[in-house]
Design an enzyme around this catalytic site. Structure first.
Site, PDB file in Angstrom:
ATOM      1  N   SER A 181      96.146  88.971  27.344  1.00 56.51           N
ATOM      2  CA  SER A 181      96.844  89.770  26.325  1.00 56.51           C
ATOM      3  C   SER A 181      98.150  89.133  25.854  1.00 56.51           C
ATOM      4  O   SER A 181      98.934  89.796  25.179  1.00 56.51           O
ATOM      5  CB  SER A 181      97.146  91.163  26.891  1.00 56.51           C
ATOM      6  OG  SER A 181      95.953  91.871  27.149  1.00 56.51           O
ATOM      7  N   GLU A 226     129.177  39.411  54.106  1.00 52.33           N
ATOM      8  CA  GLU A 226     128.151  38.394  53.914  1.00 52.33           C
ATOM      9  C   GLU A 226     128.671  37.130  53.227  1.00 52.33           C
ATOM     10  O   GLU A 226     128.257  36.019  53.550  1.00 52.33           O
ATOM     11  CB  GLU A 226     126.982  38.963  53.096  1.00 52.33           C
ATOM     12  CG  GLU A 226     126.151  40.002  53.822  1.00 52.33           C
ATOM     13  CD  GLU A 226     125.261  39.400  54.883  1.00 52.33           C
ATOM     14  OE1 GLU A 226     125.192  38.160  54.988  1.00 52.33           O
ATOM     15  OE2 GLU A 226     124.631  40.167  55.638  1.00 52.33           O
TER      16      GLU A 226
END
Length: 782
Positions: A353, A88
Site C-alpha cells: 500500500s 630508521e
C-alpha cells in the site's frame, strides 16, 4: 671535416683521461639505468570505498592479493613520520639514497661481531628491497644500493617516502601504514598516539615476529626501543615517552572491518572502469560512518526476533541533497542463511500500500477530492475485482484523511478506478517512480495494492517529495552522481498528504513547529505477507525499511505496521538532532468547513442538508462534492415532494398540495452504516399507496431474524446461534457483522452467526450493486 673532429676528440681524451673515464662511466650508468630500470610499482592499491569523511567502508585486495590503502605523507600522523625518519633514517633528506657512513659502520660491526649489529640501509634502500628483493648476499646488497641510487635519480624524496608508507610489510597480507593502522588499531594513521606510531615504525623490521595480534609482548618490547630512541634524540620529551610505554600492545586477529558492504560492492561495480584505467582506486560515497554504524547495529539487534532466512534492508537519505547517509542492503552480511549478498535496497518487490499517498496527491491535484471528501469503505465490485481491507472489516463512511492514514483498500481502489490506473502509473513514471509490470501487462486496479513491482530505493526517492514541495529524486550514493529531480505532485498536494500522514490531517489543529521528532509515515504489506514496508520523512531525512525473505517466501503475521514501522521509528529517533527545516503552508492551500454527505461547503449548503460538519484542507480553492454514487444513478442532492398532512414523501400526482423540498442522500454503499433515524430524517418514507420506484433496500430481504430481536443461547449450550438467508440480490453477497466482513458467498448460500457474549449487534447483507438489508438485535442470557 669528420677526420678533423675525431682528431680533436682524441686530443682532448689524451689531455683529460680522468674526465674521459668519468664520462664513460656516467654514459654506461645511464645506459644500464635505461636498460634495467627499477621496477617501481604501479599504484595498484586494490579498491577502497570510503565514507563522506574519507574513512574506509570496505576494501578489496590488489591484483597481487595484498591489502593496501594508499596514503601520502601529508595524510599520516606527524608523530609517525617523526619516529620513522629519526629511528630508521635521520639523514633521509640529505643523502643520495645511500649513507656511506652508516654502511661503513654496519660493515665494521659485522666483521667484528660476525653478525649484523645495526643496519646500514636507508629508507630509500628499504624501498629498493621492497620493490626488487635482492637476496641476502654481498652482490644482493650491491644491487640494492644501485636500485636505491636509481630511485633517487628518478623520484623525489616525497615520492620515495610515499612508496615506503604504502608498501612497508606489516604482517600477513597487510602492507602500508594506513592499512596496518586500520587493521590492528582500528583507526586511520592520521590519528596515531606516540605509542601507536612507534609500534607501526618497528613492525616492518620483523613483520611476522612482531605482529601485535600474535606476539603482543615481543611487539611491545620492540616498540619501547623506538620510544626510548626518540627520548635519547630529544625528539619526544621523557614524560611523553614514559606515558606512551604504559600503553599495552594488543590487537584482534586480522580481519577486514567492513561498513556498508553491499553499498560498497555497488560502488565497486560502478567504478570498475575507473579501476581499469590505473587511477587511484578510492571510491568516495555519500555515507556517514556514524549513521551507517547505528543503522547496521539496529538491524543486527533485531536478527534474533526474525524467523530463519528473513532479511531486512533500510536506507536513510538526506532529503535536500538526495545523498544516502546510511545504506543496509541485508540484515547481516555475515549470515549466508539470510541471503546476505542479496541487496534488497535494489530488489524489485511488491510495494503493498505504499503507493497510496501518491494516488491521493494526484486526486487532490485533479480537483477530485479535498482532505475530508466522503469515501465509501464498503464491499464493492469493480468489474469483478473485489478488494478487501487488511483487517477484513469495513468502516463505512470515511474521509480521505482517514482512508489514507488507516490505509483502507476499497476507497483507494474506488479512487484509482475514477482516475484510471494507466494515468496513475504514467504520473508516477514521469515523477521518477517506475512500476515493474509482468511482461506484456498493463496497469490495472491492483497496482494500488501492490500489483506491480518497485524497489526500496525508488520508493524513498519518491517519498522525498513530501519533504521537498512535491519533487521526487534519485537517491545519490556517490557525491559525483548527478542530481536528478522530477515533480511527482504539486507543492500543495505534498503539504496536505504529509500533514495527513504526520498528524491526521486536521486543519483545525494546525501544525506548530515544536522541535520534536515528527514523522510522516506510511506502511505497506504485499500479498501473502511477503514484504513488509515502512517509509517516511522526518526533519532533514527520508527513510525507508523493507523486511521479508529475498526469495519471496511468505511470512505469515509479518506486516508493515508490526515489524517495519517500529524499526522506522527507531531509526528516526537515532538520527542526528537538529533544527527541522522550515515548513510553511503554500499559498494555494486553504481550509474550509464542509458537509457530509454532500461534500459541499457549509456556507453553500442548507442546514438541513448538512448533518455532519468537517474542516478540510483544500487545494486551489476547490471544494469538490462527494463522488458520484456507484450503485445508483440518482444524484446525492435531490428535490422531492412531501405530503403536508403526514410529512411523508409523495408526488404531485398523489398529493395536490405537495410541498417541494431538497434532501441529501448518502451514497448507497454507505447506507448500512447510517442510523435509521438519520436516513428517515434525510429521506422520509413514502406515503402509503403512492406509486414510486423501489429503493435499493427493497430488492434484498434478510430472513431468519427480525429487527430489534432478542437472541438467547440454546438451552445447555454456551453459544447463541442464528441461521440467516437473503432473498433477492444479484451476484456475490457480502455478510457483515458490526461492520466486519464475515464472508462473501453466492446468493443462494446462507450465513450462520455464533455469539458467546451479551451485547448489541448489527448484521448486514449487501450485494455488489449496493442493495442491502440489515437488522439490529440484542444477545442476552449469558
Amino acid at each position: 671535416m669528420t677526420a678533423s673532429l675525431l682528431r680533436s676528440i682524441q686530443a682532448w681524451l689524451r689531455r683529460h683521461p680522468l674526465r674521459a673515464a668519468l664520462a664513460a662511466l656516467l654514459t654506461l650508468a645511464l645506459l644500464l639505468d635505461q636498460c634495467f630500470p627499477p621496477p617501481i610499482p604501479r599504484d595498484e592499491p586494490g579498491l577502497v570505498v570510503v565514507a563522506e569523511d574519507g574513512s574506509p567502508l570496505r576494501s578489496w585486495p590488489s591484483a597481487d592479493g595484498v591489502w593496501r590503502y594508499p596514503v601520502t605523507p601529508e595524510q599520516v600522523s606527524p608523530l609517525y613520520l617523526q619516529a620513522l625518519l629519526n629511528y630508521e633514517d635521520r639523514w633521509f633528506y640529505r643523502h643520495p639514497g645511500v649513507n656511506p657512513v652508516a654502511l661503513l659502520r654496519a660493515a665494521v660491526q659485522w666483521v667484528r661481531h660476525g653478525h649484523i649489529v645495526s643496519g646500514g640501509s636507508t629508507l630509500t634502500m628499504q624501498v629498493a628491497r621492497l620493490i626488487d628483493p635482492p637476496g641476502r648476499s654481498i652482490p644482493g646488497k650491491l644491487r640494492q644500493i644501485l636500485r636505491a641510487l636509481q630511485l633517487e635519480a628518478r623520484l623525489s624524496k616525497q615520492e620515495i617516502l610515499t612508496l615506503y608508507l604504502n608498501h612497508a610489510p606489516m604482517g600477513g597480507i597487510v602492507e602500508g601504514v594506513e592499512m596496518a593502522s586500520r587493521m590492528y588499531l582500528g583507526k586511520p594513521s592520521a590519528h596515531l598516539t606516540h605509542a601507536e606510531a612507534a609500534l607501526l615504525v618497528v613492525l616492518p623490521q620483523a613483520p611476522s615476529r612482531l605482529r601485535p595480534d600474535r606476539a603482543a609482548s615481543r611487539a611491545q618490547l620492540a616498540r619501547d626501543k623506538v620510544l626510548l630512541r626518540m627520548a635519547e634524540l630529544e625528539i619526544w620529551d621523557p614524560v611523553t615517552v614514559t606515558d606512551a610505554r604504559l600503553e599495552r600492545v594488543g590487537a584482534n586477529p586480522l580481519r577486514p572491518q567492513w561498513l556498508a558492504p553491499l553499498a560498497a560492492e555497488r560502488l565497486r561495480q560502478q567504478g570498475r572502469k575507473q579501476r581499469n584505467t590505473g587511477k587511484l582506486a578510492v571510491l568516495r560515497s555519500t555515507l556517514n560512518p556514524e549513521m551507517q554504524s547505528t543503522l547496521e547495529r539496529m538491524l543486527l539487534d533485531r536478527i534474533e526476533q526474525l524467523p530463519p532466512k528473513v532479511s531486512m534492508a533500510a536506507i536513510v537519505m538526506e532529503s535536500d541533497s538526495l545523498a544516502i547517509r546510511a545504506y543496509a542492503g541485508s540484515a547481516d552480511f555475515s549470515d549466508g542463511k539470510r541471503f546476505n549478498h542479496v541487496d534488497m535496497v535494489r530488489g524489485v518487490r511488491s510495494p503493498g500500500s505504499t503507493l497510496k499517498p501518491f494516488l491521493y496527491a494526484l486526486a487532490l491535484d485533479e480537483g477530485l477530492i479535498h482532505s475530508e471528501s466522503l469515501l465509501a469503505d464498503a464491499p464493492q465490485s469493480f468489474a469483478g475485482y473485489e478488494p478487501g481491507n487488511f483487517q477484513a472489516n469495513f468502516s463505512g463512511p470515511v474521509s480521505v484523511s482517514e482512508a489514507l492514514q488507516r490505509s483502507l483498500n476499497v476507497p483507494a481502489v474506488d479512487l484509482l478506478d475514477r482516475l484510471g490506473p494507466q494515468r496513475f502509473a504514467s504520473q508516477l513514471r514521469s515523477g521518477g517512480l517506475r512500476l515493474r509490470l509482468p511482461a506484456g501487462g498493463d496497469p490495472n486496479l491492483s497496482i494500488i495494492l501492490g500489483g506491480a513491482g518497485s524497489t526500496l530505493e525508488d520508493l524513498v526517492g519518491a517519498y522525498r517529495a513530501l519533504a521537498t514541495k512535491g519533487l521526487a529524486g534519485v537517491p545519490r550514493l556517490s557525491p559525483e552522481a548527478p542530481r536528478s529531480e522530477n515533480r511527482i505532485m504539486s507543492e500543495g498536494a505534498a503539504f496536505i498528504v504529509r500533514d495527513i500522514l504526520e498528524s491526521g490531517g486536521h486543519p483545525d489543529r494546525p501544525f506548530v513547529e515544536d522541535g520534536g521528532r515528527r514523522i510522516a509515515w506510511k506502511t505497506g504489506t504485499s500479498f501473502g505477507f511477503r514484504d513488509a514496508w515502512a517509509l517516511g520523512v522526518s526533519g532533514h531525512y527520508t527513510i525507508g525499511v523493507w523486511i521479508g525473505r529475498p526469495d519471496g517466501t511468505p511470512n505469515p503475521g509479518f506486516f508493515g505496521a508490526n515489524v517495519a514501522a517500529p524499526l522506522l521509528h527507531d531509526i528516526v529517533s537515532a538520527l542526528p538532532a537538529g533544527t527541522p527545516p522550515p515548513r510553511a503552508k503554500p499559498a494555494n492551500v486553504g481550509t474550509a468547513q464542509i458537509c457530509w454527505p454532500l461534500g459541499t461547503a457549509v456556507d453553500a449548503t442548507p442546514a438541513e442538508l448538512c448533518p455532519h460538519k468537517r474542516t478540510a484542507w483544500t487545494l486551489n480553492g476547490a471544494i469538490p462534492p462527494t463522488l458520484p454514487d456507484r450503485a445508483s444513478e440518482r444524484s446525492l442532492r435531490e428535490t422531492i415532494w412531501l405530503d403536508p398532512a403526514s410529512g411523508l414523501r409523495s408526488t404531485p400526482f398523489c398529493t395536490r398540495a405537495a410541498i417541494q423540498r431538497e434532501i441529501a442522500h448518502w451514497p448507497t454503499y454507505l447506507e448500512p452504516w447510517i442510523s435509521a433515524d438519520e436516513l428517515a430524517r434525510l429521506n422520509p418514507a413514502w406515503l402509503p399507496d403512492c406509486p414510486h420506484n423501489e429503493a435499493n433496500t427493497g430488492s434484498l430481504k434478510l430472513q431468519g431474524i427480525a429487527r430489534d430481536a432478542q437472541i438467547r443461547p440454546s438451552p445447555g449450550k454456551n453459544v447463541a446461534q442464528i441461521d440467516l438467508r437473503a432473498a433477492g440480490g444479484t451476484g456475490t453477497l457480502y455478510w457483515l457483522l458490526d461492520g466486519k466482513l464475515l464472508r462473501a458467498a453466492a446468493a443462494d448460500q446462507g450465513q450462520r452467526i455464533e455469539l458467546r457474549e451479551n451485547g448489541e449487534h448489527n448484521v448486514t447483507v449487501m450485494d455488489a450493486q449496493g442493495h442491502y438489508a440489515s437488522a439490529r438485535f440484542m444477545v442476552k442470557g449469558f
